[in-house]
Design an enzyme around this catalytic site. Structure first.
Site, PDB file in Angstrom:
ATOM      1  N   ASP A 181      38.466  38.740  23.984  1.00 51.98           N
ATOM      2  CA  ASP A 181      38.845  39.681  24.701  1.00 51.98           C
ATOM      3  C   ASP A 181      40.596  39.882  24.347  1.00 51.98           C
ATOM      4  OD1 ASP A 181      38.632  41.805  27.109  1.00 51.98           O
ATOM      5  OD2 ASP A 181      40.261  40.430  27.816  1.00 51.98           O
ATOM      6  N   ILE A 241      47.182  42.529  28.153  1.00 55.47           N
ATOM      7  CA  ILE A 241      48.454  42.678  28.119  1.00 55.47           C
ATOM      8  C   ILE A 241      48.888  41.832  29.447  1.00 55.47           C
ATOM      9  CG2 ILE A 241      50.595  43.978  28.087  1.00 55.47           C
ATOM     10  CD1 ILE A 241      49.149  45.933  26.653  1.00 55.47           C
ATOM     11  N   HIS A 242      49.624  40.935  29.358  1.00 62.66           N
ATOM     12  CA  HIS A 242      50.118  40.088  30.537  1.00 62.66           C
ATOM     13  C   HIS A 242      51.699  40.005  30.672  1.00 62.66           C
ATOM     14  CE1 HIS A 242      45.962  38.650  31.626  1.00 62.66           C
ATOM     15  NE2 HIS A 242      45.844  38.699  30.349  1.00 62.66           N
ATOM     16  N   ARG A 243      52.182  39.615  31.623  1.00 61.11           N
ATOM     17  CA  ARG A 243      53.548  39.215  32.064  1.00 61.11           C
ATOM     18  C   ARG A 243      53.764  38.097  31.298  1.00 61.11           C
ATOM     19  NH1 ARG A 243      54.907  40.052  38.095  1.00 61.11           N
ATOM     20  NH2 ARG A 243      54.928  37.967  38.333  1.00 61.11           N
ATOM     21  N   GLU A 254      37.790  44.576  23.504  1.00 63.80           N
ATOM     22  CA  GLU A 254      38.348  46.216  23.565  1.00 63.80           C
ATOM     23  C   GLU A 254      38.968  46.437  22.134  1.00 63.80           C
ATOM     24  OE1 GLU A 254      38.282  44.831  27.910  1.00 63.80           O
ATOM     25  OE2 GLU A 254      38.977  43.923  26.142  1.00 63.80           O
ATOM     26  N   GLU A 275      57.964  46.046  37.719  1.00 65.14           N
ATOM     27  CA  GLU A 275      56.571  46.220  37.736  1.00 65.14           C
ATOM     28  C   GLU A 275      56.072  47.547  38.062  1.00 65.14           C
ATOM     29  OE1 GLU A 275      54.376  44.605  36.455  1.00 65.14           O
ATOM     30  OE2 GLU A 275      54.416  42.648  36.774  1.00 65.14           O
TER      31      GLU A 275
END
Length: 507
Positions: free
Chosen positions: A170, A173-175, A238, A294
C-alpha cells in the site's frame, strides 16, 4: 489542439515541471536564498497556497526555490498540485472531470512493475545511515512550515509498505517529522490507513516493518495515493490506479537496505523500518505542543506518542528536487478531495445510475469535510433520492462532515452559485438533516467534549445534509432566467480564448 506541452509525456516530477514551465503563469522560480524554517512556507502563503490557509492567500503558480539557506545544492518545489486546473493539466483532462478520471482509474487498475537498479534514477546517489557523517536533516531539505512546528516535516512523502502476512502493498501520505540524524516520527490516524494495520501486525509479532518514503514523483502517484477505504480496500495498491491514469505501469525498484520497494524515478527515497513498541513525543525537540498546520486550517497538536522510523539509507537523483506542500493549502484539497469525489461518484452511481452528475470536495473543507453533490431529479419518484445520495457519500468517505446537494442547473464548483442555491432553494427547518454521533476526523477542533458536551469522545461529530434542491413538483417555478446562447469569443477573444481548451458556454 496541437499544444507544445502535450508533446511532453509526464512520467515523473521533472517532466511535470517541464510541462508547467512551458505554460505561462503555472511555474515560477526564485534564486533569492530562503530559510527553510518558516520563511519558505511564509513566502508561498502569499504566492499560491490557497485552501484553508489564513488570509491573505491565493491560488497561484507552483514555485521553485533554488537556494536553501544552510543546505548546499538543495532545491525545493512547492504548490505543484495547488490548483485544480493545474492538476487537470498534468492528468490530461478537464478540471470538472477529475473525479470521473480517478473513478475509472480505480476500476481499471494496472499493476506496478519492478525495474533493475540501472533503470532507477532514485538510486544515482546513495548515503548509508552507518556512515559517520550521516544526518538526514542535512540531506533532506524539509521545510518547517511555521515557527511553532515540531520540526522539519516531509509533507509529500509516498510511504510504501507491505502486509507482513499477505505481502500486499500500500502507498499513503503521512505526517513525517525529522526527529534526529536517523529518526523520523510518523503520525498514523487510528484505524484510517492500511500502513497502520501493517505496522500493528508487525509490532504484535515484535518485528520491524520495512518502509520506503519516495519524495518528488509523478503527480498521478500523489493523487492516487490519497484514496481510502472502501473505494480502495486493504489489499488494493493505489499505485495500480496511478498506472491506470497514465496507461502505463508505475515502476518500482528494490531498496538497497530493506526488503521493500520504492518508486524508481523519485527524486529522493528514504529507506527505513518502523520500530516495534517505540514511541516518542512528536514535539520532543521543540516542546511547543504543536505539530504542523493541518488541512482544517489550524495547527495540529503534537501527539504524545508516535511511532519511529529508523532510517537505513537515503538515495536520490543527481541534483534532486525536494517536493513539499503546506498542510492547509489548496494542494491538500486536491490530493484529498479528488479521490473523495471519485469515491462518492462510484458508490452513488452503483446505487442510482445517472442521477449524480458531479461532485466537488470543497476547498473550505480541505478536500475532506465538505462535498457538493450535483443531483438531477428526472421524475417524481426521484424525490428523496438526493438525500439517499448524501447518505451514500458519507459511506463512501467516512471523514466527510457536511454535504450540500444542488440541482443540475447549479455549478458545484462555483461557491457563489452554491450559496445562491442555499439562499433561494433551502429552508433550514425542513431541508437540514442532522446525523449525530458519527465518527469523523480527529483534526476537527470542534469535535471535542469541551466544544460540545453531547459528544461521547474526540472525533465524534454531527454530520449534516443541506438539501438545496427544488422539490420535483415545483421545478417549473424555479427556472433561472434564460439568456441567449452566444459565442463570446467573437467579441472579446482575449478573454475567452483559453490556452488549453475551447470556452464552454454551457458552464
Amino acid at each position: 489542439m496541437n499544444l507544445e506541452h502535450e508533446k511532453v509525456k509526464i512520467v515523473d516530477l521533472r517532466s511535470a515541471l517541464k510541462v508547467l514551465k512551458s505554460i505561462p503563469g503555472q511555474l515560477i522560480e526564485t534564486n533569492e536564498p530562503v530559510d527553510p524554517h518558516a520563511e519558505l512556507s511564509g513566502v508561498y502563503r502569499y504566492v499560491g497556497a490557497g485552501g484553508t490557509v489564513m488570509r491573505p492567500t491565493q491560488i497561484g503558480p507552483a514555485m521553485i526555490f533554488n537556494k536553501i539557506k544552510g543546505l548546499e545544492n538543495a532545491r525545493v518545489v512547492i504548490g505543484v498540485l495547488a490548483s485544480r486546473e493545474r492538476v487537470a493539466l498534468m492528468l490530461n483532462t478537464r478540471s470538472e472531470h477529475l473525479g470521473f478520471l480517478l473513478n475509472e482509474a480505480v476500476i481499471h487498475p494496472i499493476e506496478p512493475i519492478i525495474v533493475s537498479k540501472n533503470r532507477a534514477p532514485c538510486q544515482e546517489v546513495v548515503h548509508y545511515a552507518n556512515e559517520p557523517d550521516f544526518d538526514i536533516r542535512k540531506l533532506i531539505p524539509a521545510p518547517t512550515n511555521t515557527e511553532e512546528d515540531a520540526g522539519p516535516y516531509i509533507t509529500m512523502g509516498m510511504c510504501y509498505a507491505s502486509d507482513p502476512e499477505t505481502g500486499k502493498s500500500d502507498i499513503t501520505i503521512h505526517r513525517l517529522c525529522l526527529q534526529g540524524k536517523d529518526e523520523i516520527s510518523m503520525y498514523l490516524v487510528p484505524g484510517a490507513r492500511h500502513i497502520g494495520v501493517f505496522q500493528q501486525k508487525a509490532e504484535d509479532d515484535g518485528k520491524s516493518l520495512p518502509i520506503s518514503i519516495s519524495i518528488g514523483v509523478d503527480p498521478a502517484v500523489e493523487i492516487a495515493a490519497c484514496f481510502e477505504p472502501p473505494t480502495t480496500p486493504i489489499g488494493y495498491n493505489e499505485l495500480c490506479a496511478a498506472g491506470s491514469i497514465r496507461s502505463k505501469a508505475v515502476e518500482l525498484v528494490q531498496c538497497l537496505t530493506i526488503n521493500e520497494k520504492a518508486i524508481a524515478n523519485a527524486e529522493y527515497v528514504i529507506e527505513g523500518e518502523l520500530i516495534p513498541s517505540v514511541r516518542v513525543r512528536e514535539d520532543k525537540n521543540t516542546h511547543t505542543g504543536k505539530a504542523m498546520p493541518e488541512f482544517p486550517g489550524y495547527t495540529g497538536s503534537a501527539c504524545d506518542e508516535v511511532p519511529i522510523i529508523r532510517v537505513k539509507a537515503v538515495t536520490h537523483r543527481i541534483n534532486p528536487i525536494m517536493q513539499t506542500c503546506i498542510g492547509p493549502s489548496e494542494e491538500h484539497v486536491n490530493m484529498a478531495g479528488i479521490p473523495t469525489e471519485a469515491s462518492i461518484l462510484q458508490m452513488v452511481e452503483k446505487a442510482m445510475p445517472g442521477r449524480l452528475l458531479n461532485v466537488y470536495a470543497h476547498s473550505a473543507g480541505g478536500g475532506k469535510y465538505m462535498a457538493i453533490l450535483q443531483f438531477k431529479k428526472s421524475q417524481q419518484s426521484d424525490e428523496g433520492r438526493q438525500r439517499q445520495a448524501a447518505l451514500l457519500a458519507f459511506s463512501a468517505f467516512s471523514e466527510l462532515k457536511h454535504v450540500i446537494i444542488v440541482d443540475e442547473d447549479v455549478n458545484p464548483f462555483d461557491s457563489n452559485d452554491v450559496l445562491w442555491a442555499l439562499n433561494t432553494r433551502y429552508q433550514g427547518d425542513m431541508d437540514t438533516i442532522f446525523i449525530p454521533g458519527v465518527r469523523c476526523h480527529p483534526l476537527d477542533p470542534s469535535q471535542t467534549i469541551e466544544y460540545n458536551p453531547l459528544l461521547l469522545n474526540k472525533g465524534i461529530s454531527c454530520k449534516v445534509i443541506f438539501d438545496c434542491t427544488v422539490p420535483f413538483h415545483l421545478k417549473d417555478r424555479f427556472k433561472r432566467a434564460k439568456f441567449k446562447d452566444v459565442d463570446p469569443s467573437r467579441f472579446v477573444p482575449q478573454m475567452f480564448k483559453k490556452e488549453y481548451g475551447e470556452y464552454d458556454t454551457s458552464k
